[in-house]
Design an enzyme around this catalytic site. Sequence first.
Site, mmCIF file in Angstrom:
data_model
loop_
_atom_site.group_PDB
_atom_site.id
_atom_site.type_symbol
_atom_site.label_atom_id
_atom_site.label_comp_id
_atom_site.label_asym_id
_atom_site.label_seq_id
_atom_site.Cartn_x
_atom_site.Cartn_y
_atom_site.Cartn_z
ATOM 1 N N ASP A 167 -76.020 -116.566 -196.170
ATOM 2 C CA ASP A 167 -75.741 -116.158 -197.553
ATOM 3 C C ASP A 167 -74.992 -117.289 -198.233
ATOM 4 O O ASP A 167 -73.905 -117.670 -197.794
ATOM 5 C CB ASP A 167 -74.906 -114.877 -197.566
ATOM 6 C CG ASP A 167 -75.646 -113.701 -196.922
ATOM 7 O OD1 ASP A 167 -76.889 -113.729 -196.912
ATOM 8 O OD2 ASP A 167 -74.982 -112.773 -196.445
ATOM 9 N N ASP A 212 -81.672 -101.609 -199.338
ATOM 10 C CA ASP A 212 -80.254 -101.780 -199.049
ATOM 11 C C ASP A 212 -79.585 -100.414 -198.984
ATOM 12 O O ASP A 212 -79.694 -99.621 -199.941
ATOM 13 C CB ASP A 212 -79.582 -102.634 -200.136
ATOM 14 C CG ASP A 212 -80.130 -104.061 -200.174
ATOM 15 O OD1 ASP A 212 -80.826 -104.458 -199.217
ATOM 16 O OD2 ASP A 212 -79.873 -104.769 -201.160
#
Length: 237
Positions: free
Chosen positions: A129, A8
């Site tokens: 998500d 990330d």
Amino acid sequence: MIAIPAIDLREGACVQLVGGSYDAERVRVNEPLDALKKWRSFGFNTFHVVDLDAALGKGSNLEVIARLLSHESGLTFTVGGGVREVDKVEAVLARGASFAVVGTRAIEDTAWLADVAGRFPGRVVVAADVKGREVVTRGWTAGSARDVKDVLAALEPLPLGGLLVTAVHKEGQMGGVDLPLMQEVVRESRHRVYASGGVTTLEDLRALADAGAYGAVIGMALYTGKLDAASVAREFT
């Protein structure tokens, strides 16, 4: 099932966030290539790269992504974060990503997603998500008011490369996965499922494998050493 280390990106560094909160950064590796080299040394060959800054519209880590993708041939990369235009999908794939991951716009604009999936069949992964059961967007900051089951139904006919389902309420907390959610997604969808959020133990990985997940994205547990990378790579690559 394959285990997939997460890389990330934030402000040019590789980070791990707790609970999806940008104020709760727990891990930072200043050179993301160091993270890639470390996970490669254990034998991992598939990686999930997310541009957190692009997801929030706060900048871009495209140069860092390009370095990661060009480091070594033969690796598999899923790349996402702020991929909301056709040319961005094309650019990510052209730079060497195996799959472009689209989230916010894919959820908010089904016609656009159908067009993109048709242009790049089998190369687009949709990121769903999930917080509780609601699919959230815009870097986990906005609700969609859509239940995950409804989103899965809309995605079913499209020629996707897979679904990346993240249990946001489990993300970064090392408290285990949302197994019922992942079992439901695998059951309800014909697409390959990448599970993310809360992977903490080998038992979590085995449970996801038993549920039928194609891959499991691992972040915090690998970066903190809670999960033994060698053991994971031995069983799930």
